[in-house]
Scaffold this active site. Structure first.
Site, PDB file in Angstrom:
ATOM      1  N   LYS A   9      32.077  42.911  42.393  1.00 13.69           N
ATOM      2  CA  LYS A   9      32.152  43.637  42.769  1.00 13.69           C
ATOM      3  C   LYS A   9      31.888  44.643  43.706  1.00 13.69           C
ATOM      4  O   LYS A   9      30.671  44.723  44.342  1.00 13.69           O
ATOM      5  CB  LYS A   9      33.018  44.445  41.571  1.00 13.69           C
ATOM      6  CG  LYS A   9      33.383  43.795  40.749  1.00 13.69           C
ATOM      7  CD  LYS A   9      34.286  44.379  39.208  1.00 13.69           C
ATOM      8  CE  LYS A   9      34.903  43.450  38.248  1.00 13.69           C
ATOM      9  NZ  LYS A   9      35.621  44.227  37.194  1.00 13.69           N
ATOM     10  N   TYR A  49      45.300  43.189  39.601  1.00 11.79           N
ATOM     11  CA  TYR A  49      44.780  43.909  38.292  1.00 11.79           C
ATOM     12  C   TYR A  49      46.435  43.478  37.751  1.00 11.79           C
ATOM     13  O   TYR A  49      46.791  45.175  37.201  1.00 11.79           O
ATOM     14  CB  TYR A  49      44.369  44.619  38.091  1.00 11.79           C
ATOM     15  CG  TYR A  49      42.902  44.768  37.990  1.00 11.79           C
ATOM     16  CD1 TYR A  49      41.870  43.816  37.644  1.00 11.79           C
ATOM     17  CD2 TYR A  49      42.317  44.903  39.410  1.00 11.79           C
ATOM     18  CE1 TYR A  49      41.117  43.078  37.564  1.00 11.79           C
ATOM     19  CE2 TYR A  49      40.604  44.369  39.288  1.00 11.79           C
ATOM     20  CZ  TYR A  49      39.855  43.518  39.190  1.00 11.79           C
ATOM     21  OH  TYR A  49      38.301  43.488  38.585  1.00 11.79           O
ATOM     22  N   PHE A  57      43.340  53.688  33.372  1.00 10.74           N
ATOM     23  CA  PHE A  57      41.984  53.559  34.223  1.00 10.74           C
ATOM     24  C   PHE A  57      42.678  52.549  35.549  1.00 10.74           C
ATOM     25  O   PHE A  57      41.928  52.327  36.170  1.00 10.74           O
ATOM     26  CB  PHE A  57      41.277  52.389  33.802  1.00 10.74           C
ATOM     27  CG  PHE A  57      41.314  51.561  33.276  1.00 10.74           C
ATOM     28  CD1 PHE A  57      41.693  50.043  33.899  1.00 10.74           C
ATOM     29  CD2 PHE A  57      41.762  50.370  31.713  1.00 10.74           C
ATOM     30  CE1 PHE A  57      41.265  48.665  33.454  1.00 10.74           C
ATOM     31  CE2 PHE A  57      41.755  49.626  31.397  1.00 10.74           C
ATOM     32  CZ  PHE A  57      41.649  48.707  32.416  1.00 10.74           C
ATOM     33  N   ARG A  85      32.228  33.454  31.783  1.00 13.85           N
ATOM     34  CA  ARG A  85      32.268  34.739  30.933  1.00 13.85           C
ATOM     35  C   ARG A  85      31.344  35.055  30.366  1.00 13.85           C
ATOM     36  O   ARG A  85      31.068  36.120  29.917  1.00 13.85           O
ATOM     37  CB  ARG A  85      33.664  33.942  30.013  1.00 13.85           C
ATOM     38  CG  ARG A  85      35.615  34.395  30.599  1.00 13.85           C
ATOM     39  CD  ARG A  85      35.204  35.504  31.322  1.00 13.85           C
ATOM     40  NE  ARG A  85      36.191  36.799  30.795  1.00 13.85           N
ATOM     41  CZ  ARG A  85      36.526  38.142  30.827  1.00 13.85           C
ATOM     42  NH1 ARG A  85      37.363  38.361  31.750  1.00 13.85           N
ATOM     43  NH2 ARG A  85      36.802  39.025  29.702  1.00 13.85           N
ATOM     44  N   THR A  91      32.627  43.838  29.237  1.00 13.15           N
ATOM     45  CA  THR A  91      33.286  43.927  29.784  1.00 13.15           C
ATOM     46  C   THR A  91      32.563  45.608  29.953  1.00 13.15           C
ATOM     47  O   THR A  91      32.007  45.714  30.899  1.00 13.15           O
ATOM     48  CB  THR A  91      34.572  44.749  30.013  1.00 13.15           C
ATOM     49  OG1 THR A  91      35.311  43.431  29.113  1.00 13.15           O
ATOM     50  CG2 THR A  91      36.075  45.882  30.418  1.00 13.15           C
ATOM     51  N   ARG A 102      26.472  41.742  33.408  1.00 15.64           N
ATOM     52  CA  ARG A 102      26.674  43.319  33.447  1.00 15.64           C
ATOM     53  C   ARG A 102      25.856  43.723  32.346  1.00 15.64           C
ATOM     54  O   ARG A 102      25.657  45.154  32.618  1.00 15.64           O
ATOM     55  CB  ARG A 102      27.818  43.116  32.452  1.00 15.64           C
ATOM     56  CG  ARG A 102      29.277  42.575  34.002  1.00 15.64           C
ATOM     57  CD  ARG A 102      30.274  42.093  33.128  1.00 15.64           C
ATOM     58  NE  ARG A 102      31.711  42.550  34.037  1.00 15.64           N
ATOM     59  CZ  ARG A 102      33.002  41.899  33.294  1.00 15.64           C
ATOM     60  NH1 ARG A 102      33.280  41.783  32.633  1.00 15.64           N
ATOM     61  NH2 ARG A 102      33.769  42.044  33.943  1.00 15.64           N
ATOM     62  N   ASN A 112      31.378  47.177  36.948  1.00 20.94           N
ATOM     63  CA  ASN A 112      30.695  46.461  36.134  1.00 20.94           C
ATOM     64  C   ASN A 112      30.428  45.013  36.722  1.00 20.94           C
ATOM     65  O   ASN A 112      30.378  44.082  35.941  1.00 20.94           O
ATOM     66  CB  ASN A 112      31.168  45.946  34.836  1.00 20.94           C
ATOM     67  CG  ASN A 112      33.366  45.397  35.106  1.00 20.94           C
ATOM     68  OD1 ASN A 112      33.213  45.315  36.152  1.00 20.94           O
ATOM     69  ND2 ASN A 112      32.909  45.573  34.091  1.00 20.94           N
ATOM     70  N   HIS A 115      33.989  40.380  38.764  1.00 20.49           N
ATOM     71  CA  HIS A 115      34.999  39.753  37.492  1.00 20.49           C
ATOM     72  C   HIS A 115      35.400  37.937  37.326  1.00 20.49           C
ATOM     73  O   HIS A 115      34.885  37.975  38.836  1.00 20.49           O
ATOM     74  CB  HIS A 115      36.260  40.233  38.479  1.00 20.49           C
ATOM     75  CG  HIS A 115      37.753  38.859  38.489  1.00 20.49           C
ATOM     76  ND1 HIS A 115      38.329  40.275  36.984  1.00 20.49           N
ATOM     77  CD2 HIS A 115      38.339  38.375  38.507  1.00 20.49           C
ATOM     78  CE1 HIS A 115      39.125  38.666  37.133  1.00 20.49           C
ATOM     79  NE2 HIS A 115      38.902  37.708  37.146  1.00 20.49           N
ATOM     80  N   GLU A 126      45.262  33.567  39.996  1.00 21.24           N
ATOM     81  CA  GLU A 126      44.645  34.584  40.075  1.00 21.24           C
ATOM     82  C   GLU A 126      43.948  33.877  41.813  1.00 21.24           C
ATOM     83  O   GLU A 126      43.744  34.506  42.800  1.00 21.24           O
ATOM     84  CB  GLU A 126      42.914  34.970  39.738  1.00 21.24           C
ATOM     85  CG  GLU A 126      43.369  35.854  39.010  1.00 21.24           C
ATOM     86  CD  GLU A 126      42.110  36.037  37.672  1.00 21.24           C
ATOM     87  OE1 GLU A 126      42.466  36.913  36.829  1.00 21.24           O
ATOM     88  OE2 GLU A 126      41.055  35.581  37.929  1.00 21.24           O
TER      89      GLU A 126
END
Ligand code: IDP
Ligand code: MG
Length: 139
Positions: A9, A49, A57, A85, A91, A102, A112, A115, A126
């Site tokens: 990100k 998203y 948000f 993950r 998150t 993170r 964060n 993804h 995705e």
């Protein structure tokens, strides 16, 4: 073989953390099968998203994700989704354990750093948004 879509990100790109983060994922024993530097426009960010479109948000998230070039990659391996993950952490970086990506690098719940797909089925959807079949490699 399971695949997961990973985005590095904007906050991580801007702080020069991409290599460190990708290295952590390689160290899980997963194989990089696709990778590119891409500046997503708002339309692509909205599609990626879309599941969050009713959340308060959402607009901020779409603006954030389309604010810088990202490294977009696909990792492949047994249990890739869950392994990534777990390495990412919660998150909200404030709640993510030390030693997770993170937990170590995240700035706040939006910025964060990474993804990672939340299921094998989501990953396949995705991946189609970001890569054509000829951009995926087998080796
Ligand atoms: P995930 O990335 O851990 O799967 P999701 O709930 O799917 O988390 O949310 C997608 C992304 O939206 C998060 O990674 C984060 O960047 C952002 N986000 C999630 N919850 C909030 C929030 O409460 N405020 C601001 N941004 C949020
Ligand atoms: Mg999610």
């Amino acid at each position: 073989m399971e695949r997961s879509l990973v985005l590095i990100k904007p906050d991580a790109m801007q702080r020069g953390l991409a290599g460190t983060i990708i290295s952590r994922l390689e160290n899980l024993g997963l194989k990089l099968v696709a990778m590119k530097l891409l500046h997503p426009d708002k339309a692509l960010a909205q599609r990626h998203y879309a599941i969050h479109k009713d959340k308060p948000f959402y607009d901020s998230l779409v603006n954030y994700i389309s604010s810088a070039p990202l490294i977009v990659c696909v990792f492949e391996g047994k249990g890739a989704v869950e392994a990534i993950r777990k390495a990412m952490g919660a998150t909200d970086p404030a709640k993510a354990e030390a030693g997770t990506i993170r937990g170590d690098f995240g700035l706040d719940i939006e910025r964060n750093t990474i993804h990672g797909s939340d299921s094998a089925a989501t990953a396949e959807e995705e991946i189609k948004l970001f890569f054509s079949p000829d951009e995926m490699f087998s080796y």
